[in-house]
Motif scaffolding. Structure first.
Motif, PDB file in Angstrom:
ATOM      1  N   SER A   1      28.686 -49.726  15.880  1.00  0.00           N
ATOM      2  CA  SER A   1      30.207 -49.932  16.247  1.00  0.00           C
ATOM      3  C   SER A   1      31.102 -49.481  15.361  1.00  0.00           C
ATOM      4  O   SER A   1      31.336 -48.293  14.740  1.00  0.00           O
ATOM      5  CB  SER A   1      30.637 -50.534  17.282  1.00  0.00           C
ATOM      6  OG  SER A   1      32.118 -50.027  17.979  1.00  0.00           O
TER       7      SER A   1
ATOM      8  N   THR B   1      26.785 -48.693  22.964  1.00  0.00           N
ATOM      9  CA  THR B   1      26.766 -49.995  21.938  1.00  0.00           C
ATOM     10  C   THR B   1      26.157 -51.149  22.962  1.00  0.00           C
ATOM     11  O   THR B   1      27.275 -51.451  23.031  1.00  0.00           O
ATOM     12  CB  THR B   1      27.203 -50.398  21.146  1.00  0.00           C
ATOM     13  OG1 THR B   1      28.433 -50.467  21.370  1.00  0.00           O
ATOM     14  CG2 THR B   1      27.414 -49.302  19.347  1.00  0.00           C
TER      15      THR B   1
ATOM     16  N   CYS C   1      27.983 -39.778  19.450  1.00  0.00           N
ATOM     17  CA  CYS C   1      27.753 -40.020  20.951  1.00  0.00           C
ATOM     18  C   CYS C   1      26.781 -39.483  21.057  1.00  0.00           C
ATOM     19  O   CYS C   1      25.568 -39.651  22.178  1.00  0.00           O
ATOM     20  CB  CYS C   1      28.449 -41.210  21.753  1.00  0.00           C
ATOM     21  SG  CYS C   1      29.230 -42.207  21.128  1.00  0.00           S
TER      22      CYS C   1
ATOM     23  N   ARG D   1      34.968 -46.902  19.360  1.00  0.00           N
ATOM     24  CA  ARG D   1      33.680 -46.127  19.925  1.00  0.00           C
ATOM     25  C   ARG D   1      32.702 -46.937  20.792  1.00  0.00           C
ATOM     26  O   ARG D   1      32.236 -46.525  21.520  1.00  0.00           O
ATOM     27  CB  ARG D   1      33.072 -45.986  18.710  1.00  0.00           C
ATOM     28  CG  ARG D   1      31.765 -45.602  18.467  1.00  0.00           C
ATOM     29  CD  ARG D   1      30.514 -46.631  18.851  1.00  0.00           C
ATOM     30  NE  ARG D   1      29.723 -45.718  18.715  1.00  0.00           N
ATOM     31  CZ  ARG D   1      28.405 -45.147  20.297  1.00  0.00           C
ATOM     32  NH1 ARG D   1      29.001 -45.288  20.986  1.00  0.00           N
ATOM     33  NH2 ARG D   1      27.264 -45.122  19.556  1.00  0.00           N
ATOM     34  N   SER D   2      33.030 -47.798  21.128  1.00  0.00           N
ATOM     35  CA  SER D   2      31.687 -48.470  21.857  1.00  0.00           C
ATOM     36  C   SER D   2      33.063 -49.158  23.305  1.00  0.00           C
ATOM     37  O   SER D   2      32.564 -48.370  24.629  1.00  0.00           O
ATOM     38  CB  SER D   2      32.341 -50.096  21.703  1.00  0.00           C
ATOM     39  OG  SER D   2      30.827 -50.253  20.890  1.00  0.00           O
TER      40      SER D   2
ATOM     41  N   TYR E   1      31.947 -55.994  20.300  1.00  0.00           N
ATOM     42  CA  TYR E   1      32.414 -54.462  19.577  1.00  0.00           C
ATOM     43  C   TYR E   1      34.154 -54.405  19.272  1.00  0.00           C
ATOM     44  O   TYR E   1      35.027 -53.412  18.761  1.00  0.00           O
ATOM     45  CB  TYR E   1      32.060 -53.406  20.857  1.00  0.00           C
ATOM     46  CG  TYR E   1      30.749 -53.845  20.663  1.00  0.00           C
ATOM     47  CD1 TYR E   1      29.920 -53.581  19.563  1.00  0.00           C
ATOM     48  CD2 TYR E   1      29.876 -53.962  22.079  1.00  0.00           C
ATOM     49  CE1 TYR E   1      28.080 -53.108  19.493  1.00  0.00           C
ATOM     50  CE2 TYR E   1      28.143 -53.993  21.942  1.00  0.00           C
ATOM     51  CZ  TYR E   1      27.807 -54.170  20.666  1.00  0.00           C
ATOM     52  OH  TYR E   1      26.459 -54.263  20.831  1.00  0.00           O
TER      53      TYR E   1
ATOM     54  N   GLU F   1      28.560 -57.681  13.381  1.00  0.00           N
ATOM     55  CA  GLU F   1      29.512 -56.565  13.725  1.00  0.00           C
ATOM     56  C   GLU F   1      30.949 -56.285  11.906  1.00  0.00           C
ATOM     57  O   GLU F   1      32.078 -55.741  12.113  1.00  0.00           O
ATOM     58  CB  GLU F   1      30.373 -56.172  14.736  1.00  0.00           C
ATOM     59  CG  GLU F   1      29.246 -55.502  15.774  1.00  0.00           C
ATOM     60  CD  GLU F   1      29.727 -54.333  15.742  1.00  0.00           C
ATOM     61  OE1 GLU F   1      30.661 -53.520  14.753  1.00  0.00           O
ATOM     62  OE2 GLU F   1      28.355 -53.745  15.569  1.00  0.00           O
TER      63      GLU F   1
END
Length: 263
Positions: free
Chosen positions: A199, A139, A41, A204-205, A221, A152
């Protein structure tokens, strides 16, 4: 008397080898997740502000940092860094269900702390960019949510398929697991980055979305990576080696046991 017994039980619990080992695993996941998110990031944030990293550079950073952290803590915690991967391992009996909650909670707090630090780095360098969607290091779908959702699922499927092959099958060359997983993430970012952000990881999202208060398409996500990793784990377990005859494997009960990781 009861108070003394409870203290004794608590003391034995915290001094037991199993508890110490679990805490070591959780700490390894915290450190690994922290640096994965900080580097990945952080590269996105720096590129948004200065344009000096470039999209190929961001893709390479994600692959490299995951590879480095797998080799650093993979032998301690398994280097999941991803709740979807942890849950998939648990479903197929390759990870104890009782540790899933601990892994997820520690990973979430590590993610959130990292995102706050990246946010303040952005504030120091660019006071106005923190409220700008253009400077968002999370994202968001580009175009229809459904397109990003399908993408995804596909890239999460590929990631889990590779992880299952190189990390859970004793016929694979274990020393190459970090390279294989890191390169898979890099390839996925190259392919899906411009569309969905690539992602492959709900944490993470979700972390940047909470920190930056941008929730556009967040369901993509959360649902997509879980669906993709479970399907990827299922697919690899279907082709995992077994010495049982085909006639026995095609029986529903035997097939279910095989897929779930039973001998």
């Amino acid at each position: 008397m009861e108070e003394g017994q409870s203290k004794s039980v608590a003391s034995n619990l915290w001094s037991s080898a199993e508890t110490v080992k679990l805490l070591q695993k959780l700490f390894a996941e915290v450190v690994g997740t922290y640096f994965v998110i900080f580097a990945g990031c952080g590269a996105v944030a720096v590129d948004k502000m200065y344009g000096s990293v470039s999209f190929p550079g961001v893709s390479v950073v994600w692959g490299l940092i995951v590879m480095v952290m797998i080799y650093s803590v993979g032998h301690i915690s398994g280097a999941h860094f991803n709740p979807a991967v942890t849950v998939t391992f648990a479903i197929f009996r390759q990870f104890p269900f009782k540790q899933v909650k601990g892994y997820s909670l520690y990973r979430y707090h590590s993610n959130k702390q990292t995102r706050f630090q990246i946010r303040w780095i952005c504030v120091i360098h660019c006071a106005n960019c923190i409220s700008s969607e253009e400077a968002y290091f999370g994202t968001v779908p580009v175009g229809p949510n459904l397109r990003s959702f399908v993408l995804e699922i596909i890239i999460s499927f590929l990631l889990m398929f590779v992880i299952s092959g190189v990390a859970t099958d004793n016929r694979a060359v274990g020393e190459l697991a970090g390279i294989a997983v890191g390169m898979t993430i890099m390839l996925n970012v190259f392919v899906a980055g411009p569309v969905s952000g690539a992602s492959m990881n709900p944490a993470r999202s979700l972390g940047p979305a909470i920190v930056m208060r941008i929730y556009k398409g967040i369901w993509v996500y959360i649902v997509g990576p879980f669906a993709g990793t479970i399907l990827g784990g299922f697919a690899y377990n279907l082709i995992r080696y077994t010495n049982k005859p085909l006639s026995e494997l095609t029986k529903s009960a035997t097939l279910l046991r095989s897929v779930r990781g039973y001998p």
